[in-house]
Design an enzyme around this catalytic site. Sequence first.
Site, mmCIF file in Angstrom:
data_model
loop_
_atom_site.group_PDB
_atom_site.id
_atom_site.type_symbol
_atom_site.label_atom_id
_atom_site.label_comp_id
_atom_site.label_asym_id
_atom_site.label_seq_id
_atom_site.Cartn_x
_atom_site.Cartn_y
_atom_site.Cartn_z
ATOM 1 N N LYS A 1 42.328 36.252 43.317
ATOM 2 C CA LYS A 1 42.886 36.020 41.826
ATOM 3 C C LYS A 1 44.241 36.117 41.741
ATOM 4 C CE LYS A 1 43.792 38.301 37.985
ATOM 5 N NZ LYS A 1 44.766 37.507 37.502
ATOM 6 N N GLY B 1 45.129 49.774 37.824
ATOM 7 C CA GLY B 1 44.454 50.507 39.077
ATOM 8 C C GLY B 1 43.366 51.449 38.571
ATOM 9 N N GLU C 1 58.185 53.655 35.339
ATOM 10 C CA GLU C 1 58.398 52.220 36.596
ATOM 11 C C GLU C 1 58.954 51.315 35.523
ATOM 12 O OE1 GLU C 1 55.582 50.089 38.675
ATOM 13 O OE2 GLU C 1 56.784 50.106 40.179
ATOM 14 N N GLU D 1 48.106 35.754 36.395
ATOM 15 C CA GLU D 1 47.991 34.411 35.213
ATOM 16 C C GLU D 1 49.240 33.773 35.343
ATOM 17 O OE1 GLU D 1 48.039 35.608 31.083
ATOM 18 O OE2 GLU D 1 47.504 37.613 32.175
ATOM 19 N N GLU E 1 47.718 49.401 45.436
ATOM 20 C CA GLU E 1 49.128 49.622 45.596
ATOM 21 C C GLU E 1 49.651 49.575 44.318
ATOM 22 O OE1 GLU E 1 52.205 49.133 45.344
ATOM 23 O OE2 GLU E 1 52.820 47.727 46.905
ATOM 24 N N CYS F 1 57.726 46.727 43.787
ATOM 25 C CA CYS F 1 57.180 47.882 43.725
ATOM 26 C C CYS F 1 57.821 49.293 44.437
ATOM 27 C CB CYS F 1 55.742 47.770 44.305
ATOM 28 S SG CYS F 1 55.775 47.156 45.840
HETATM 29 P P1 NDP Z 1 49.109 44.232 36.030
HETATM 30 O O1 NDP Z 1 48.820 45.366 36.904
HETATM 31 O O2 NDP Z 1 48.419 43.975 34.773
HETATM 32 O O3 NDP Z 1 48.886 42.960 36.935
HETATM 33 C C1 NDP Z 1 48.510 43.047 38.380
HETATM 34 C C2 NDP Z 1 47.400 42.176 38.650
HETATM 35 O O4 NDP Z 1 46.117 42.747 38.275
HETATM 36 C C3 NDP Z 1 47.531 40.672 37.848
HETATM 37 O O5 NDP Z 1 46.716 39.701 38.591
HETATM 38 C C4 NDP Z 1 46.554 40.925 36.620
HETATM 39 O O6 NDP Z 1 46.009 39.775 36.079
HETATM 40 C C5 NDP Z 1 45.538 41.698 37.224
HETATM 41 N N1 NDP Z 1 44.701 42.669 35.946
HETATM 42 C C6 NDP Z 1 45.189 42.952 34.723
HETATM 43 N N2 NDP Z 1 44.263 43.733 34.114
HETATM 44 C C7 NDP Z 1 43.032 43.502 35.084
HETATM 45 C C8 NDP Z 1 41.868 44.228 34.990
HETATM 46 N N3 NDP Z 1 41.453 44.649 33.977
HETATM 47 N N4 NDP Z 1 40.777 44.143 35.806
HETATM 48 C C9 NDP Z 1 41.442 43.400 36.881
HETATM 49 N N5 NDP Z 1 42.589 42.880 37.357
HETATM 50 C C10 NDP Z 1 43.484 42.831 36.081
HETATM 51 O O7 NDP Z 1 50.745 44.105 35.863
HETATM 52 P P2 NDP Z 1 51.435 43.578 34.916
HETATM 53 O O8 NDP Z 1 51.584 42.036 35.132
HETATM 54 O O9 NDP Z 1 50.935 43.733 33.368
HETATM 55 O O10 NDP Z 1 52.975 44.276 34.799
HETATM 56 C C11 NDP Z 1 53.189 45.419 34.179
HETATM 57 C C12 NDP Z 1 53.869 46.600 35.079
HETATM 58 O O11 NDP Z 1 52.824 46.655 36.205
HETATM 59 C C13 NDP Z 1 54.969 46.021 35.833
HETATM 60 O O12 NDP Z 1 56.179 46.150 34.825
HETATM 61 C C14 NDP Z 1 55.176 47.058 36.984
HETATM 62 O O13 NDP Z 1 55.663 48.277 36.525
HETATM 63 C C15 NDP Z 1 53.725 47.231 37.669
HETATM 64 N N6 NDP Z 1 53.515 46.146 38.580
HETATM 65 C C16 NDP Z 1 53.482 46.632 39.859
HETATM 66 C C17 NDP Z 1 53.477 45.709 41.010
HETATM 67 C C18 NDP Z 1 53.445 46.235 41.985
HETATM 68 O O14 NDP Z 1 53.912 45.689 42.982
HETATM 69 N N7 NDP Z 1 53.048 47.596 42.642
HETATM 70 C C19 NDP Z 1 53.201 44.217 40.652
HETATM 71 C C20 NDP Z 1 53.137 43.772 39.175
HETATM 72 C C21 NDP Z 1 53.342 44.848 38.206
HETATM 73 P P3 NDP Z 1 46.869 38.888 34.813
HETATM 74 O O15 NDP Z 1 48.446 39.147 35.148
HETATM 75 O O16 NDP Z 1 46.743 37.565 35.368
HETATM 76 O O17 NDP Z 1 46.439 39.365 33.651
#
Ligand code: NDP
Length: 492
Positions: free
Chosen positions: A179, A237, A388, A182, A254, A288
């Site tokens: 997945k 997570g 973060e 989005e 991660e 990250c």
């Molecule tokens: P998220 O943790 O929400 O998104 C990461 C992935 O998880 C996306 O594919 C998202 O889907 C998916 N996801 C969201 N909710 C669920 C769920 N309940 N069950 C399973 N999968 C889910 O990150 P955000 O995009 O909201 O970003 C917010 C913050 O997260 C950032 O500001 C940053 O601090 C951190 N982040 C960290 C990353 C890293 O590399 N460690 C990468 C991205 C974000 P979808 O987005 O399609 O809803």
Amino acid sequence: METPRSPDSRLLIDGAFVESDGGTMREIVDPATREVIARVPDASPEDVDRAVAAARQTFDEREWPRTPAVERGRILLKLASLVRERSAELAELETRNTGKPIVESEYDISDVAACFEYYGGLATKIHGDVVPVPDGALALALREPVGVAAQIIPWNYPLLMAAWKLAPAICAGCTVVLKPAEETPLTALALARSFEHAGLPPGVVNIVAGDGPHVGARLVAHRDVDKVAFTGSPDVGRQIMHGAAATLKKISLELGGKSPSIFFADADFESAVAGALFGVFLNQGEVCSAGSRILVERPIYRRFLDAMVEKARSIRIGNGLDRETQMGPLITETHRARVRGYQEIGKGEARLALGGGVPAGEPFARGYFVEPTIFYDVDNRARIAQEEIFGPVACVIPFDGEAAALQIANDTHYGLAAAVWSRDIFRVMRVVRSLRAGVVWVNQTQVSAIEAPWGGYKQSGFGRELGRWGLDEYLQVKQVYINVDDQPFKWY
Ligand code: NDP
């Protein structure tokens, strides 16, 4: 305006590009211009179930897990060469979808190919052990694929994070439902167009677009999924751990960080300043492992800060497609608002040396741009130093001596990465050993070598990606105990 449709703006289920059962389309936006660049179907619950069923059937009933390792390796190597052939197209698509500078996208796509190549070579090196056991028996430790993996990808490195997860899964003989985030499904779906050409059988990799709470959560809870690999925020997570608990899935997480870069007074000054800026402003700070806490030893503190500010003033912000651009827009308006919020919080918590707002002028009017921002004299307990931000916001923190540097560096819930800059090898090694982080760079920053393990300590998650450690996440060990005694079996 009508946006072009191509097979790769559909879902990939069992080798076929298909429309969603639910019929809802999501607009995919270029964050530099807000232009709609594609429309991609959101997977319905039924689509998710069909994708998982295809992956399950391919694992349980088709030949895939028993495909000779050399063949799985060849598929990965072929995929790597197809990525290289399509690198210009994939890099441009990545930049249009994420906003990141085209030069960075080109590095990403090159790393994607290298990742498939690495695991292509590793496929024939998966072997178990023969274990000495008592009574003249023979024990084997076989390494077998885990099964169906759900892979949930973030938006900051869409294709690279997909490759980090797909390559070891294919290498191990697992099947996958991936997945994308989005906002950024385009490059993963475009890559899928090369699967058949690479010889990947239908059903081995399935791709379902859509949001996390619906598509992602359904995958996590699905009883036919054996493993979840996730990169993203700590909050999600935690939700994944809850969601996977009922079926006791294997999980790797991660979760980003608040990584310290420690600059001792004896470091090579020019390299150190360049490293500090690159560490925090690479990919607009949407990284990250970003070195967002910049710890500088007091004797060089003021000179270091001034040099950082001077250099950062010349960072070229703009549309990522322009080769001169060094920093593109953030991913969405929502994310920009979040980063803007931290810029404001920072003004109340520390001193502002640079930026702190959005760039002025026509070229920036439509995109989600923010200024590179440097705060200094930051207290490590401040929110901007603990939370973060995931944007181009640097916290510069002074320190006096090695013990203080370590105390500040480790004073965080996170533990993904850290960097140490010094020419004193003895001090460097003392500091390296005391840092609680999964990745430590010495006189270097932000490198993620395909061959070496990547993952966090503390609340930055668990499990490792890349190298043979990344492969282990997709393998499980089966013990085979062989009685080689030809005497009749006796019960005591
Ligand atoms: P998220 O943790 O929400 O998104 C990461 C992935 O998880 C996306 O594919 C998202 O889907 C998916 N996801 C969201 N909710 C669920 C769920 N309940 N069950 C399973 N999968 C889910 O990150 P955000 O995009 O909201 O970003 C917010 C913050 O997260 C950032 O500001 C940053 O601090 C951190 N982040 C960290 C990353 C890293 O590399 N460690 C990468 C991205 C974000 P979808 O987005 O399609 O809803």
